[in-house]
Motif scaffolding. Sequence first.
Motif, short mmCIF file in Angstrom:
data_model
loop_
_atom_site.label_atom_id
_atom_site.label_comp_id
_atom_site.label_asym_id
_atom_site.label_seq_id
_atom_site.Cartn_x
_atom_site.Cartn_y
_atom_site.Cartn_z
N GLY A 101 0.82 -1.21 0.00
CA GLY A 101 0.00 0.00 0.00
C GLY A 101 0.85 1.26 0.00
O GLY A 101 0.51 2.25 -0.67
N SER A 107 -4.71 0.68 -2.60
CA SER A 107 -5.27 1.87 -1.96
C SER A 107 -5.70 1.50 -0.55
O SER A 107 -6.79 0.98 -0.32
N ILE A 108 -4.80 1.76 0.40
CA ILE A 108 -5.05 1.42 1.80
C ILE A 108 -4.75 2.63 2.67
O ILE A 108 -3.68 3.24 2.56
N ASP A 109 -5.69 2.97 3.52
CA ASP A 109 -5.54 4.12 4.42
C ASP A 109 -4.84 3.69 5.70
O ASP A 109 -5.03 2.57 6.18
N GLN A 112 -7.05 2.35 8.39
CA GLN A 112 -7.46 0.95 8.22
C GLN A 112 -6.39 0.02 8.78
O GLN A 112 -6.71 -0.96 9.46
N SER A 136 -10.55 4.24 -0.22
CA SER A 136 -9.55 3.18 -0.04
C SER A 136 -10.22 1.81 -0.09
O SER A 136 -10.25 1.08 0.91
N ASP A 138 -9.34 -0.98 -1.46
CA ASP A 138 -8.46 -2.13 -1.28
C ASP A 138 -8.30 -2.49 0.19
O ASP A 138 -8.23 -3.67 0.55
N GLY A 139 -8.25 -1.47 1.03
CA GLY A 139 -8.11 -1.73 2.46
C GLY A 139 -9.29 -2.49 3.03
O GLY A 139 -9.13 -3.36 3.89
#
Length: 361
Positions: A101, A107-109, A112, A136, A138-139
Motif C-alpha cells: 500500500g 489503496s489502503i488508508d 485501516q 480506499s 483495497d483496504g
Amino acid sequence: MKRIASLDGLRGWAVAMVFIGHAERTVPGGYSGILTPLKWFSAGDLGVHLFFVLSGFIITRLLLGEFAKTGRIDLANFYLRRTRRIFPAFYIYLIIIGTVGAIGYLSIDSRQMLVATFYLWNYAGILGLDSLSKASPDGIWYLGHFWTLSLEEQFYWFWPALFIFMMKFRRTWVLTALIVIVPSIRIVSYFMFPAVRGQLNTMFHTGIDSILVGCLFAIHQERAKILFSKILDSKAALTCLTLVIFFLFPICHHYLRGYWTATYLRTFEAATIGVFILALAIGKDFFLRSVFLCRPVLFLGTISYSLYLWQQLFNGLNEGMAFGFPLSIAETLGAASLSFYLIEKRFNARRPHAIEPSAMR
C-alpha cells in the motif's frame, strides 16, 4: 494437547468453504456452467460460523484440562500460546499489505491499518471506516476479513477470566445466561440502530454467542451426550444433521438474511453445529466424517490459519495481485503452506503445551 483429527478436518472443510467462496471473485461471471457446483460448497458464512463454534469448544477444552489437573489456569502460559499462534503470521501479512500500500500499488488508508493492527476491525463501522470504502477500497478487502480474528482475540481476553470464575464458584449458569442475553442485544440493536445492522454478527457484544455455544458444549459435554443421545447414537440422525448444516442452513442464510442472522435462529444454528462437533469429538461414525479424515482435508485443517490470512490477497479486487481462477486457489495454497512451515510451525514448536482433558481421552 492431543489433537482430534476429525476436528482438524472440520476446520479444513470450513476454511475451504471460505476461500473457495472468495475465489469466485476471480471468475468472470462467477461460478456458472461446470463450476456451478462450487456455489453449494462456497458458503463462506457457514464456514465462519463453524470456525466460531469450534473455536469456543477447543479453547474451553484446553482450559478444562488444565483446571482439572492443577486447579488453576496459568494465564501467562495461555496468552503466550495465543501470541505465538496468532501474532507472527498475522503481523507479517500486515507488513506486506502495508508495504504494498505504501508504494501505491494498493489503496489502503493508514487508519485501516491501525484498526486491523489492534484487532478492532469488527467495530470498523462504529470507528468510521465505512466512509473510507470509496477512497480506499483495497483496504476494506485486504484487511476486512480480520473482523473474525478481532472477535476471536476479544474472546481470548474475556473468556479465561470468566471461565476461572465459573469453575471456582460453580457458576456455569452465567455462560448460559450470556448465550441467551447476547441475541436479545442483537435484536434490539437491529431495530434501534439500523446503521449497524451489517455488523451485528461481527461485534463482540452482539456476535459472541456463537463462540460461547462452543464453550457450553465443551463444559457440559457429558450432559450434552445424554441430552442428544438419540441423535449421537443414530447414523441416520447424524447424516440428517449433516445435511441440515451443510445444505439447509446456507439456504436459510440466502433467503432469510437478517431474519436468520440477527435473531435467535443464529444461536440455534450454533447449537446444531455444537451437536455436530460433539459427534466428531467423541468419535461417532457417520456420513462425511470419513471425508474430514482424508489427508487433503486434514492438511487444509493444519494450515487453516495461514489459509485464512493469505487467501484474501489472491482473491481480491486488485487483479494484479492474482492470476485468476483456478490459479488463485493454487496461489492461496502455496502462500499458506509457506506461511505455515516458515512462520507458524517455527513459533509454535517452542510454545508451551496445553494439558489434555481426561474426559476427552
